[in-house]
Scaffold this active site. Structure first.
Site, PDB file in Angstrom:
ATOM      1  N   GLU A 142      -5.642   7.070  -4.952  1.00 24.59           N
ATOM      2  CA  GLU A 142      -5.822   8.340  -4.234  1.00 24.59           C
ATOM      3  C   GLU A 142      -7.015   9.474  -4.762  1.00 24.59           C
ATOM      4  OE1 GLU A 142      -4.288   8.289  -1.678  1.00 24.59           O
ATOM      5  OE2 GLU A 142      -2.021   7.536  -2.187  1.00 24.59           O
ATOM      6  N   CYS A 164       0.837  -1.256  -0.071  1.00 22.18           N
ATOM      7  CA  CYS A 164       0.034  -0.003   0.096  1.00 22.18           C
ATOM      8  C   CYS A 164       0.863   1.267  -0.004  1.00 22.18           C
ATOM      9  CB  CYS A 164      -1.017  -0.071   1.141  1.00 22.18           C
ATOM     10  SG  CYS A 164      -2.350   1.199   1.034  1.00 22.18           S
ATOM     11  N   HIS A 165       0.805   2.056   1.102  1.00 26.44           N
ATOM     12  CA  HIS A 165       1.662   3.165   1.295  1.00 26.44           C
ATOM     13  C   HIS A 165       3.276   2.759   1.907  1.00 26.44           C
ATOM     14  CE1 HIS A 165      -2.291   5.148   0.513  1.00 26.44           C
ATOM     15  NE2 HIS A 165      -1.685   5.950   0.042  1.00 26.44           N
TER      16      HIS A 165
END
Length: 240
Positions: free
Chosen positions: A175, A141-142
């Site tokens: 996003e 993910c991030h």
């Protein structure tokens, strides 16, 4: 016999917890992106150590909402006697970790990662040491933002460990779909597509931001989202 018996894995969390979402909720480390990989590594036989830059963590508000928890996640979240909590409460700060003692490093996500991991010099040093000693660097993910900021010690030009590697992560389309790209921009943050391009990596977009999608390139293993946490952790074990 467990395939990784006697091997050690580091599970990295962001230390940031604070405002981010348009609804006023705070971001932190993503609950299932810590829990699911932890479960994969324990089942494989790893000794698992949780770590963050300063030894603290708090969960992303949205990641622990009832509607976001699957049956397994809900069971563990409500059972504070589960060994997940025992180990999590033994989290260390990065400066207390000796990287060469670990064969695998996995970075959980949550938008919090975008706040502290690019500047987390001690975590970056640990990751560099794991990589130098032939270990696997993995993230979901991030979480991959950490890897984009880890210099390859074998590169005289100071290239990153993801230079010329195929990677993925939560992308710009994701996003925008979440409605938070503007939240990143107003904090001077870029999308992970842009961050990895600047790090010299080849970013592979998933067909959809919400599908299970993982990239494996040697000892660099990355995944897109919470749905990819299990497959990314399993791929990291296989890469080792």
């Amino acid at each position: 016999m467990s395939i990784a018996k006697g091997k050690n894995a580091l599970l990295v969390a962001s230390s940031y917890y604070g405002p981010f979402y348009p609804d006023g909720k705070n971001t932190g480390v993503h609950f299932s992106e810590l829990l699911i990989p932890y479960n994969v590594f324990k089942k494989a036989g790893f000794n698992v150590q949780f770590v963050s830059e300063n030894g603290s963590y708090k969960f992303d508000d949205h990641s622990i909402e009832e509607s976001k928890l699957g049956d397994f996640e809900r069971k563990v979240f409500n059972d504070k006697n589960d060994d997940f909590w025992t180990n999590l409460n033994n989290m260390k700060k990065a400066s207390d970790i000796v990287g060469k003692d670990y064969q695998l490093l996995f970075v959980a996500g949550g938008h919090a990662a975008m706040f502290d991991l690019p500047k987390a010099t001690n975590l970056q040093a640990v990751a560099r040491e794991v990589f130098t000693n032939g270990g696997v660097l993995s993230a979901v993910c991030h979480g991959p933002v950490l890897l984009a900021n880890v210099k390859n010690p074998q590169s005289v030009e100071g290239k990153t460990v993801v230079y010329h590697k195929h990677v993925t992560a939560f992308n710009k389309a994701g996003e925008e779909k979440m409605g938070v790209m503007d939240e990143l921009k107003k904090r001077g943050m870029k999308s992970l597509n842009e961050i990895f391009a600047e790090a010299g990596a080849t970013f592979i977009d998933p067909p959809n931001p919400n599908v299970n999608f993982t990239q494996i390139d040697g000892k660099i293993v990355t995944g897109v989202n919470p749905q990819s946490a299990k497959s990314t952790a399993e791929a990291a074990v296989s890469a080792l």
